[in-house]
Design a protein around this motif. Sequence first.
Motif, PDB file in Angstrom:
ATOM      1  N   GLU A 102      45.144  49.656  84.856  1.00 20.09           N
ATOM      2  CA  GLU A 102      43.547  49.152  84.092  1.00 20.09           C
ATOM      3  C   GLU A 102      44.017  48.802  82.041  1.00 20.09           C
ATOM      4  O   GLU A 102      43.436  47.962  81.850  1.00 20.09           O
ATOM      5  N   SER A 103      45.348  48.327  82.091  1.00 20.31           N
ATOM      6  CA  SER A 103      45.726  47.920  80.884  1.00 20.31           C
ATOM      7  C   SER A 103      46.390  46.564  81.150  1.00 20.31           C
ATOM      8  O   SER A 103      45.916  46.132  80.287  1.00 20.31           O
ATOM      9  N   PRO A 124      45.837  42.536  82.125  1.00 16.47           N
ATOM     10  CA  PRO A 124      44.473  41.137  81.732  1.00 16.47           C
ATOM     11  C   PRO A 124      43.598  41.426  82.604  1.00 16.47           C
ATOM     12  O   PRO A 124      42.273  40.690  82.815  1.00 16.47           O
ATOM     13  N   TYR A 125      44.204  41.161  84.222  1.00  8.06           N
ATOM     14  CA  TYR A 125      43.202  41.195  84.773  1.00  8.06           C
ATOM     15  C   TYR A 125      41.967  41.895  84.796  1.00  8.06           C
ATOM     16  O   TYR A 125      41.417  41.182  85.890  1.00  8.06           O
ATOM     17  N   GLU A 167      40.476  43.135  82.380  1.00 11.88           N
ATOM     18  CA  GLU A 167      39.649  42.879  81.062  1.00 11.88           C
ATOM     19  C   GLU A 167      39.207  41.337  81.755  1.00 11.88           C
ATOM     20  O   GLU A 167      37.470  40.895  81.391  1.00 11.88           O
ATOM     21  N   PHE A 168      40.012  40.524  82.334  1.00 14.93           N
ATOM     22  CA  PHE A 168      38.585  39.059  82.877  1.00 14.93           C
ATOM     23  C   PHE A 168      37.535  39.772  83.738  1.00 14.93           C
ATOM     24  O   PHE A 168      36.653  38.832  84.046  1.00 14.93           O
ATOM     25  N   SER A 169      38.110  40.840  84.943  1.00 21.70           N
ATOM     26  CA  SER A 169      36.971  41.050  85.880  1.00 21.70           C
ATOM     27  C   SER A 169      35.998  41.820  85.071  1.00 21.70           C
ATOM     28  O   SER A 169      34.472  41.239  85.299  1.00 21.70           O
ATOM     29  N   TYR A 170      36.181  42.242  83.907  1.00 23.28           N
ATOM     30  CA  TYR A 170      34.965  42.910  83.277  1.00 23.28           C
ATOM     31  C   TYR A 170      33.837  41.895  82.684  1.00 23.28           C
ATOM     32  O   TYR A 170      32.838  41.496  82.208  1.00 23.28           O
ATOM     33  N   SER A 171      34.717  40.895  82.498  1.00 23.47           N
ATOM     34  CA  SER A 171      34.268  39.539  81.021  1.00 23.47           C
ATOM     35  C   SER A 171      33.168  38.640  82.236  1.00 23.47           C
ATOM     36  O   SER A 171      32.607  38.457  81.594  1.00 23.47           O
ATOM     37  N   LYS A 219      32.524  48.917  86.286  1.00 23.98           N
ATOM     38  CA  LYS A 219      33.630  49.826  86.804  1.00 23.98           C
ATOM     39  C   LYS A 219      34.251  49.754  87.826  1.00 23.98           C
ATOM     40  O   LYS A 219      35.391  50.163  88.622  1.00 23.98           O
ATOM     41  N   THR A 238      35.542  47.464  90.077  1.00 22.39           N
ATOM     42  CA  THR A 238      36.534  46.483  89.673  1.00 22.39           C
ATOM     43  C   THR A 238      37.344  47.849  89.860  1.00 22.39           C
ATOM     44  O   THR A 238      38.530  47.832  90.046  1.00 22.39           O
TER      45      THR A 238
END
Length: 295
Positions: free
Chosen positions: A189-190, A192-193, A195-199, A204, A207
Motif C-alpha cells: 500500500e505504501s 508509488p503505483y 498513489e498513482f492509481s488513486y491519482s 480504494k 485498487t
Amino acid sequence: MMKKISSGLLYTFFIFIGFLLVSSVSAMLQYDHELVINLDNFVLSMKTTLTQIGDFSTLRIPWGESDRTYPVTEVFAESYGYSFLILLGAFLLAIVVAIVLSYCFMLLPRKAGRIVSRFLDGLDALPDVFIVVLLQLFIIWLFKRTGFLLFDIYTLGEDRIYVLPIVCLAILPITYLIKNFIFQLREEESKPYIEFSYSKGFSKSYTLWVHLFRNVWIHFFYHSKPVFLLMLSNLLIIELLFNIHGFMKALLFASTASPPAFLVGMVLLVLPFYAIYALGSLCLKTWLKEGTTVE
C-alpha cells in the motif's frame, strides 16, 4: 533444467533416507532397567524394512476399534482419499475466507481494524483442541435447544463426516493467512503505483482488488507451505477428536506395528505435495522471468 531435475531427485532420495531412519528409531531404543541404545537392532530394522517394502502387499496393521489387522494396501487406499479430501477442502476454505476477510479488513477504518487485529491475535492463541471441543459443544447445545442438528460431530461405523472437520481444520490457517495477507497488503500500500492509481481516480476497493491482491499472490505461494504443514500436523488431532478413520490415524498405527508401512505412508504423505510445490515454484520463477511481475 537437467541440473534442477538432478537436484530434485537427490533431494527426494534424502527425504526417503530420512524417513527410513525415522521408521527404524523404535528398534534402536530398548529398556531393561535403563534405556539402552542398540545400533545393531537399528541397522537390522532398516534392512528388514527395505526388504519388506518389496513385498508391501503382505504387510498388515491393526485398524478400527477391534484388534484385528488388515492389509496395509487396503487401509491406505480406504483412508488416503478421505483424509486428503478433508485437508484440501480446509485449505481451499482457508484461502477463500482469508481473501474475503482481508479485503474487507483493508476497507475498514483504522480503529475498527485494530479491534479486528486483537480478535485475530486472541483466536490464533487458542489451542486446536479447545476450538474443536467448543464447536462440538455448541452444536450439541443447539441440538438440545432446537432439535436441529447443524452438523454431525462424530463418525460411527462406516459413516463419514466432512463439514465440521473441514471447518475446524481451517480456522487457525484462516487467522494465519489473514495476518500475512494484511501485512503484505500494508507493505504494498505504501508503494508509488498505489498513489498513482488513486491519482487516476480509481477507488480504494478497485485498487485493492486489481493491483494490491495481484501482487500479494506471489508472497502467498511461499506462505502457503507453512500453512499446509500446520494443517497436516493438526489433521491427526481432527481425526482423533471426530473418530475419523483417516490416513493420519493409519500412520499412527503403522508407526508402532510396521516400520515398512510407516515408511511408505510417510512417502505418500510428503512426496506428492513436495512435487506440487516444486512444480509451482518452477512455474512462478518462469512467470517472473517472462516479465509478468509486480508493477
